[in-house]
Design a protein around this motif. Structure first.
Motif, PDB file in Angstrom:
ATOM      1  N   ASN A   4       0.858  -1.179   0.000  1.00  0.00           N
ATOM      2  CA  ASN A   4       0.000   0.000   0.000  1.00  0.00           C
ATOM      3  C   ASN A   4       0.894   1.230   0.000  1.00  0.00           C
ATOM      4  O   ASN A   4       1.855   1.310   0.781  1.00  0.00           O
ATOM      5  N   THR A   5       0.579   2.192  -0.884  1.00  0.00           N
ATOM      6  CA  THR A   5       1.458   3.357  -1.046  1.00  0.00           C
ATOM      7  C   THR A   5       1.632   4.143   0.248  1.00  0.00           C
ATOM      8  O   THR A   5       2.748   4.476   0.651  1.00  0.00           O
ATOM      9  N   LYS A   6       0.524   4.432   0.915  1.00  0.00           N
ATOM     10  CA  LYS A   6       0.597   5.222   2.142  1.00  0.00           C
ATOM     11  C   LYS A   6       1.389   4.496   3.219  1.00  0.00           C
ATOM     12  O   LYS A   6       2.200   5.098   3.939  1.00  0.00           O
ATOM     13  N   LYS A   7       1.194   3.191   3.326  1.00  0.00           N
ATOM     14  CA  LYS A   7       1.910   2.416   4.335  1.00  0.00           C
ATOM     15  C   LYS A   7       3.415   2.406   4.064  1.00  0.00           C
ATOM     16  O   LYS A   7       4.230   2.464   4.993  1.00  0.00           O
ATOM     17  N   VAL A   8       3.788   2.345   2.792  1.00  0.00           N
ATOM     18  CA  VAL A   8       5.213   2.334   2.463  1.00  0.00           C
ATOM     19  C   VAL A   8       5.824   3.718   2.704  1.00  0.00           C
ATOM     20  O   VAL A   8       6.982   3.823   3.116  1.00  0.00           O
ATOM     21  N   ILE A   9       5.055   4.782   2.467  1.00  0.00           N
ATOM     22  CA  ILE A   9       5.529   6.127   2.811  1.00  0.00           C
ATOM     23  C   ILE A   9       5.794   6.199   4.312  1.00  0.00           C
ATOM     24  O   ILE A   9       6.810   6.744   4.760  1.00  0.00           O
ATOM     25  N   TYR A  10       4.861   5.636   5.105  1.00  0.00           N
ATOM     26  CA  TYR A  10       5.059   5.583   6.549  1.00  0.00           C
ATOM     27  C   TYR A  10       6.299   4.778   6.915  1.00  0.00           C
ATOM     28  O   TYR A  10       7.053   5.136   7.839  1.00  0.00           O
ATOM     29  N   LEU A  11       6.530   3.698   6.198  1.00  0.00           N
ATOM     30  CA  LEU A  11       7.728   2.898   6.432  1.00  0.00           C
ATOM     31  C   LEU A  11       8.982   3.726   6.189  1.00  0.00           C
ATOM     32  O   LEU A  11       9.935   3.687   6.984  1.00  0.00           O
ATOM     33  N   CYS A  12       8.982   4.494   5.099  1.00  0.00           N
ATOM     34  CA  CYS A  12      10.128   5.347   4.775  1.00  0.00           C
ATOM     35  C   CYS A  12      10.334   6.415   5.842  1.00  0.00           C
ATOM     36  O   CYS A  12      11.470   6.679   6.266  1.00  0.00           O
ATOM     37  N   ILE A  13       9.241   7.042   6.299  1.00  0.00           N
ATOM     38  CA  ILE A  13       9.343   8.053   7.350  1.00  0.00           C
ATOM     39  C   ILE A  13       9.904   7.437   8.625  1.00  0.00           C
ATOM     40  O   ILE A  13      10.749   8.028   9.305  1.00  0.00           O
ATOM     41  N   SER A  14       9.437   6.229   8.947  1.00  0.00           N
ATOM     42  CA  SER A  14       9.923   5.536  10.144  1.00  0.00           C
ATOM     43  C   SER A  14      11.421   5.266  10.048  1.00  0.00           C
ATOM     44  O   SER A  14      12.150   5.421  11.040  1.00  0.00           O
ATOM     45  N   VAL A  15      11.869   4.866   8.866  1.00  0.00           N
ATOM     46  CA  VAL A  15      13.298   4.626   8.661  1.00  0.00           C
ATOM     47  C   VAL A  15      14.078   5.916   8.853  1.00  0.00           C
ATOM     48  O   VAL A  15      15.153   5.925   9.478  1.00  0.00           O
ATOM     49  N   TYR A  16      13.539   7.025   8.357  1.00  0.00           N
ATOM     50  CA  TYR A  16      14.226   8.309   8.506  1.00  0.00           C
ATOM     51  C   TYR A  16      14.307   8.734   9.977  1.00  0.00           C
ATOM     52  O   TYR A  16      15.330   9.284  10.422  1.00  0.00           O
ATOM     53  N   ILE A  17      13.246   8.507  10.727  1.00  0.00           N
ATOM     54  CA  ILE A  17      13.283   8.841  12.154  1.00  0.00           C
ATOM     55  C   ILE A  17      14.338   7.992  12.859  1.00  0.00           C
ATOM     56  O   ILE A  17      15.103   8.491  13.697  1.00  0.00           O
ATOM     57  N   PHE A  18      14.399   6.699  12.501  1.00  0.00           N
ATOM     58  CA  PHE A  18      15.441   5.832  13.059  1.00  0.00           C
ATOM     59  C   PHE A  18      16.826   6.332  12.655  1.00  0.00           C
ATOM     60  O   PHE A  18      17.762   6.327  13.475  1.00  0.00           O
ATOM     61  N   SER A  24       3.381   9.760  -6.616  1.00  0.00           N
ATOM     62  CA  SER A  24       2.329   8.885  -7.137  1.00  0.00           C
ATOM     63  C   SER A  24       1.093   8.902  -6.235  1.00  0.00           C
ATOM     64  O   SER A  24      -0.032   8.811  -6.718  1.00  0.00           O
ATOM     65  N   TYR A  25       1.291   9.004  -4.925  1.00  0.00           N
ATOM     66  CA  TYR A  25       0.166   9.079  -3.982  1.00  0.00           C
ATOM     67  C   TYR A  25      -0.651  10.335  -4.240  1.00  0.00           C
ATOM     68  O   TYR A  25      -1.892  10.310  -4.237  1.00  0.00           O
ATOM     69  N   TYR A  26       0.024  11.429  -4.485  1.00  0.00           N
ATOM     70  CA  TYR A  26      -0.646  12.697  -4.804  1.00  0.00           C
ATOM     71  C   TYR A  26      -1.399  12.598  -6.120  1.00  0.00           C
ATOM     72  O   TYR A  26      -2.530  13.084  -6.245  1.00  0.00           O
ATOM     73  N   LYS A  79     -11.229   9.285   0.187  1.00  0.00           N
ATOM     74  CA  LYS A  79     -12.090  10.419   0.553  1.00  0.00           C
ATOM     75  C   LYS A  79     -11.597  11.710  -0.085  1.00  0.00           C
ATOM     76  O   LYS A  79     -12.397  12.524  -0.561  1.00  0.00           O
ATOM     77  N   VAL A  80     -10.274  11.900  -0.090  1.00  0.00           N
ATOM     78  CA  VAL A  80      -9.715  13.109  -0.698  1.00  0.00           C
ATOM     79  C   VAL A  80      -9.985  13.129  -2.189  1.00  0.00           C
ATOM     80  O   VAL A  80     -10.368  14.158  -2.758  1.00  0.00           O
ATOM     81  N   SER A  81      -9.797  12.000  -2.842  1.00  0.00           N
ATOM     82  CA  SER A  81     -10.054  11.906  -4.279  1.00  0.00           C
ATOM     83  C   SER A  81     -11.498  12.249  -4.603  1.00  0.00           C
ATOM     84  O   SER A  81     -11.789  12.985  -5.558  1.00  0.00           O
TER      85      SER A  81
END
Length: 424
Positions: free
Chosen positions: A298-312, A346-348, A414-416
């Protein structure tokens, strides 16, 4: 008629190959090292970090101020190439000029670097504006991706050569590493100028109607105002854009300040540069893998994964002691740097109607390209007042945390629906 031929397409894409040399060798690589060890010799490490952060913020802020005007000029059509090369010339000249700055003259180095950044970022506005001239609806993604890929490769190749020059200065006839780095700045200027020639010679652009340029200059700001009002009225979309602006500012800040931070910790510049090469060459295939993961998951979940990696990454960076840990840091960054940028785009795209893509992506690009204001400023201020480089880099985590929190409230479907109903 679009100038959609293979020659014009590759000539356009080669400009990314050309100016990425500045992004790798100057912005991310040697300038932060040279600024701290040569231009700012004798200056406290945290103070030089602040100076570099302010220079990055100032150059981005200047381009943000003039971006609507530049975009309007780009819309004028026949001026895009002229202004691209005007800004490219500024960047090329400033890159070469860095070789003339004497040791200890950090003020002049920061001034020239700021102007060089303005040239680099300003030329990219017109470079992007020429994409419709070398592509059509069927191949625009491929052509855009081609430029991205060549940028990784071209910037990486020259950077690798520059690293060899600095590691083995005597092999190239240089008396010391300082002269090799100065020669590297000149090589960037030559590379940038040389590989810009195909775009100059073989890319044509649609001619604008006469006597429309002045009108378009005024309308540029009016269009930006209209788009801003439309975006802010769509709460879900606006929420995503604010979230994106925050966490992508964090991403770009890490790109520009990582080497300076390593220097502040006392790591040898040779190791820092080798770590950057890891980011450059691992980053491209890693981006493709992350994109594939988004298709599976899922795109949003993978973005969250990337953000989590950056915080780490930031937590890890604030505590690291040994230089081998910087290599681990570089590897982690290379795994998510391209992925978070690609998936955010792509999410946007999934949330906006295709017929409004140009208008809304123009606003998105404005945020993405010129996000590097708050992050370096934050690092600079914290470093200046705390005299603690670890605390300064840790402060960037705030951008990722705030971005992640806002992203949590974004529902793609919902945004779409909200956007589609509002624009019908």
């Amino acid at each position: 008629m679009q100038n959609n031929t293979k020659k014009s397409t590759y000539s356009w894409a080669l400009y990314d190959w050309a100016n990425s040399a500045y992004a790798t060798t100057v912005m991310a690589g040697f300038f932060p090292i040279f600024f701290k060890s040569y231009y700012s010799v004798g200056v406290d490490a945290t103070v030089s970090t602040a100076e570099l952060g302010f220079a990055n913020s100032l150059s981005s802020f200047v381009v943000v101020l003039i971006a609507p005007l530049l975009g309007a000029v780009a819309d004028a059509g026949s001026l895009k190439k002229r202004f691209l090369f005007l800004f490219a010339f500024l960047g090329i000249l400033m890159s070469a000029s860095l070789s003339l700055v004497e040791q200890g003259n950090w003020q002049m180095a920061a001034f020239i670097y700021t102007l060089g950044n303005i040239g680099f970022m300003g030329s990219n506005i017109f470079y992007d504006g020429l994409l419709p001239s070398v592509s059509d609806d069927k191949n625009v993604d491929y052509v855009s991706g081609l430029g991205f890929a060549l940028g990784y490769l071209g910037g990486g190749l020259l950077f690798a050569l520059n690293v060899f020059m600095v590691q083995e200065p005597s092999f190239f006839g240089f008396a010391d590493k300082a002269l090799a780095i100065k020669a590297s700045f000149i090589s960037v200027a030559v590379w940038w100028a040389l590989f810009s020639l195909p775009l100059l010679l073989f890319v044509e652009e649609k001619k604008a109607d006469k006597n429309t340029n002045n009108i378009l200059l005024v309308e540029g700001y009016l269009r930006l105002k209209k788009t801003f009002q439309r975006v802010t009225s769509l709460k879900g979309l606006f929420l995503f854009l604010v979230a994106y602006w925050l966490y992508i500012d964090g991403v770009d800040t890490i790109i520009r300040m990582a080497v300076d931070y390593g220097m502040a910790l006392g790591f040898d510049s040779k190791n820092l540069i080798m770590a950057l090469l890891i980011v450059q060459f691992v980053g491209f295939p890693a981006t493709l893998i992350v994109a594939k993961l988004a298709d599976i998951w899922n795109t949003k979940k993978v973005i969250y994964l990337c953000i989590s990696v950056y915080i780490f990454i930031i937590i890890f960076a604030s505590m690291m002691q040994d230089v081998y840990e910087f290599y681990i840091l570089a590897l982690l960054i290379s795994l998510v740097q391209g992925g978070i940028q690609a998936l955010s785009r792509s999410y946007y795209a999934k949330m906006i109607p295709q017929q409004y893509a140009a208008e809304f992506f123009g606003f998105y690009d404005l945020l993405g390209k010129f996000a590097v204001i708050l992050g370096p400023l934050l690092v600079g201020v914290v470093a200046l007042f705390s005299h603690n480089s670890r605390l300064a880099i840790a402060s960037v985590s705030i951008l990722f945390i705030l971005g992640a929190l806002l992203l949590f409230f974004v529902d793609e479907e919902k945004v779409s629906k909200e956007v589609r109903e509002a624009l019908e």
